[in-house]
Scaffold this active site. Structure first.
Site, mmCIF file in Angstrom:
data_model
loop_
_atom_site.group_PDB
_atom_site.id
_atom_site.type_symbol
_atom_site.label_atom_id
_atom_site.label_comp_id
_atom_site.label_asym_id
_atom_site.label_seq_id
_atom_site.Cartn_x
_atom_site.Cartn_y
_atom_site.Cartn_z
ATOM 1 N N SER A 1 -42.626 25.903 5.559
ATOM 2 C CA SER A 1 -42.364 24.910 6.451
ATOM 3 C C SER A 1 -41.484 23.745 5.604
ATOM 4 C CB SER A 1 -43.496 24.333 7.468
ATOM 5 O OG SER A 1 -42.696 23.756 8.434
ATOM 6 N N ASP B 1 -38.979 31.799 15.410
ATOM 7 C CA ASP B 1 -39.115 30.564 14.850
ATOM 8 C C ASP B 1 -37.992 29.436 15.169
ATOM 9 O OD1 ASP B 1 -39.821 27.950 13.254
ATOM 10 O OD2 ASP B 1 -39.662 29.090 11.237
ATOM 11 N N HIS C 1 -43.308 30.537 13.874
ATOM 12 C CA HIS C 1 -43.287 29.822 12.677
ATOM 13 C C HIS C 1 -44.317 30.135 11.805
ATOM 14 C CE1 HIS C 1 -41.835 26.261 10.549
ATOM 15 N NE2 HIS C 1 -43.232 25.674 10.480
#
Length: 689
Positions: free
Chosen positions: A552, A632, A664
């Protein structure tokens, strides 16, 4: 520890305490690696101590168990029939056993998040429906027509058409009320085009009953473009008037969340953020006086987040969880009086899911550390265990500065009620985590953590896995993870180093804000300074064999590192942002990008490009593993494709791990197994030569 060891561990779910205070009900998830499944069941343990035991065992699983107000029934959700529905089962308060369950709801759009009314006569639950449908028959027909249609195309007319890992479609989350006797649900927010409550990845419920059961409070975001807004508000709705309309009681332009009535009905408390569009603003604790309509912040000088809270039975005290320096502690605040008074009542570790016993003498919470998955703990309030512990607890005061009022600090006696993984953990060599701190270039104090490998030999040199957390408003610390488990990453002969750079939570809001508009600036310097410190102070680190890994925002930083230093032997970039301009056009929560980059690409293109890892592509030399997933929607898979394509065309050694069925987070057991194997093999390839 091996990956297989970690998959054998039972995972604690949410907690409920019986009205008589004798039992704790909780969820436990078991992973079957061979079947690639995760199944949750309800368990129970006596609060006086004793063995925990399972209550349910259907193949479909059960979760979210809740005691009825009289303690004689248990409410839970299960998909043991057609779709997930709400079920009820009789409970024997003497033996801690349940009888045969019956299905309460049969709504075609399924039921979730059920809670009891205080009188035990009604259930409040959530279901996603078509706002223009007047009844369940309409919803069912619409779903059947869509399923049978050969055309799967969709037409979008507004933003937030997809969110997290799914397309939102035409349905919206509504609150429903159902009698435990009739089973006919009543839509409390009919025709509403907004989600009630708003989307959440977990945490406290976004709705609650008043103590007399005649009113509910809930969160909702009415802004016309939810993709650019964090402004959820708190509303109340009278249930005893069929013509009543929701009444907004919160005033903040930022997010308002998690309403909860005081047991005496005088107040409604909630978590609130002051700044519009900023999902990581300080979470304040607000009190609303129902008689006067006045709203006030309970702890205006507390420079930390209130992550969750619960009322004491006497309505005079609130207990809440708040992060500080890599831990999540439980604090106690007085509701009334000339000064709030503040107690830090828990030692180290990460606490959550806080509940009080009916007499207010005991607190129950989940607790995890870097070496132990979550277990249920009992804390005996008001019972200080030792002078040494009190001294240590007083030192915690500095974690919550600046607090300008007098505060008391107690460490209370605690014990573990559950022992879900004790036998397995006793067989494993899980090293302790060490902490260190250093000054960054502007003299800001930054914290870091280090884990040595099992069977550590101080005379040897070890390669390093340098982990970078996501968020960016997140933090490493004394907590367990199944997705990025630091103990497991250290297990095959590595020193794991983790730094909480600018943007990390638990160090005050100014520290959190330090990443805004400065993604590759101060946080990058903090990370590099932290690794420099570790290399200088831990002689067993081999600084010629280090790999940087992040997901991330950590993936973004891995990409930024790729173009700005050659100190690492390898890089792992998971779900990172490679091109901020394209990431803006393919993400869903636009408020995030617009806050962090201080505008849109067309209003502040210079900042998007200033912090673009893509624009340093001619500097790429470090072997890089790219990981990205098709579902995602926070950081679209195209970001991973762009990075991998660039690496390949630049002739940089690279590999891409692509998951077509993950979002994600990598959650499926066998996908997780492949992730750990691929990541560890990549790091071994470049650091163990």
């Amino acid at each position: 520890m091996t990956f297989e060891d970690m998959m054998k561990m039972r995972r604690l779910g949410d907690i409920a305490v019986s009205p008589d205070g004798h039992w704790v009900l909780f969820g436990v998830t078991d992973v079957d690696l061979a079947k690639n499944t995760r199944t949750s069941h309800l368990w129970i343990v006596p609060t006086a101590g004793g063995d925990e035991k399972p209550l349910t065992a259907s193949l479909a699983g059960e979760s979210r168990g809740r005691f009825s107000p009289d303690g004689k029934q248990i409410l839970f959700q299960s998909a043991r029939d057609v779709g997930q529905q709400t079920w009820l089962a009789p409970f024997d308060t003497g033996t801690g056993t349940i009888g045969d369950a019956h299905k309460l709801t049969s709504i075609s759009t399924e039921a979730d998040g059920a809670i009891w009314s205080p009188d035990g006569q009604n259930i409040l639950f959530v279901s996603s429906v078509y706002p223009d449908c007047k009844d369940d028959a309409c919803n069912k027909q619409r779903d059947v027509e869509r399923a049978q249609s050969k055309v799967k195309a969709q037409v979008f007319t507004h933003l937030l058409y997809r969110h997290w890992n799914a397309f939102t479609g035409d349905k919206r989350s509504h609150l429903f009320l159902v009698s435990v006797n009739s089973g006919v649900p009543r839509d409390l927010t009919p025709g509403d085009e907004h989600d009630v409550p708003p989307f959440s990845l977990g945490g406290p419920d976004g709705y609650a009953f008043s103590p007399d059961g005649k009113e509910i409070a809930f969160a909702e975001n009415l802004d016309p473009v939810p993709a650019i807004s964090t402004n959820s508000d708190i509303f109340t709705l009278r249930l005893d008037d069929p013509n009543a309309k929701p009444v907004k009681i919160s005033t903040s332009p930022g997010g308002d969340h998690s309403p909860a009535y005081s047991p005496d009905g005088k107040y409604i408390a909630w978590r609130s953020q002051a700044r519009a569009g900023y999902e990581s603003d300080r979470f304040r604790l607000m009190l609303y006086d129902r008689a006067t309509g006045q709203e006030r912040e309970l702890l205006p000088k507390l420079d930390r987040w209130v992550d969750e809270f619960t009322w004491a039975p006497d309505s005079k005290t609130i207990y809440f969880a708040s992060g500080a320096t890599g831990g999540e502690r439980i604090l106690q605040a007085n509701v009334e009086g000339p000064a709030p008074g503040l107690n830090v009542i828990s030692p180290g570790g990460e606490y959550g899911d806080i509940h009080l016993s009916p007499d207010g003498k005991y607190l129950f919470a989940s607790k995890q550390t870097i070496r132990t998955p979550s277990e249920i703990y009992l804390l005996e309030l008001g019972h200080v265990v030792s002078t040494a512990d009190v001294t240590a607890a007083k030192a915690h005061r500095t974690l919550y500065e600046p607090i300008q009022f007098e505060a008391m600090f107690d460490t209370v006696a605690e014990k573990s009620l559950t022992h879900l993984n004790d036998e397995l953990l006793q067989q494993l060599d899980l090293p302790e985590m060490e902490t260190f701190s250093f000054q960054s270039n502007d003299r800001t104090l930054v914290q870091g953590f280090l884990i040595k490998p099992p069977a550590f030999d101080r005379n040897k040199k070890y390669p390093v896995k340098f982990l970078i957390h996501g968020g960016p408003q997140g933090a490493w610390g004394d907590s367990w993870s199944y997705r990025w488990n630091a103990e497991l990453l250290a297990a095959n002969g590595y020193v794991v180093v983790m730094i909480n750079p600018r943007g990390s939570t638990g160090y005050g809001q100014a520290f959190v804000d330090g990443v805004n508009g400065d993604w590759g600036g101060k946080p990058y310097i903090d990370l590099m300074r932290g690794l420099d410190y570790a290399e200088q102070h831990y002689s067993f680190i081999d600084k010629t064999r280090e790999c940087a890994l992040g997901a991330s925002y950590g993936g973004y930083m891995a990409d930024w590192i790729l173009g700005h230093t050659n100190r690492f032997k390898c890089i792992v970039s998971h779900d990172g942002m490679f091109n901020p301009e394209s990431a803006y056009g393919t993400t869903e929560e636009l408020w995030f990008n617009e806050w962090e980059f201080k505008g849109t690409p067309w209003t502040n293109r210079a900042l998007y490009r200033k912090w673009s890892p893509m624009l340093a592509e001619t500097n790429f030399k470090t072997p890089t593993l790219v990981v990205h997933s098709q579902l995602d929607y926070r950081l679209d898979v195209s970001e991973g494709y762009q990075l991998f394509t660039t690496l390949q065309r630049m002739n940089v050694p690279s590999k891409m791990l692509y998951f077509p069925d993950e979002g994600h987070w990598v959650l499926k057991p066998q996908n997780s197994q492949l992730w750990y194997k691929t990541v560890n093999d990549w790091v071994d390839q470049w650091t163990k030569q």
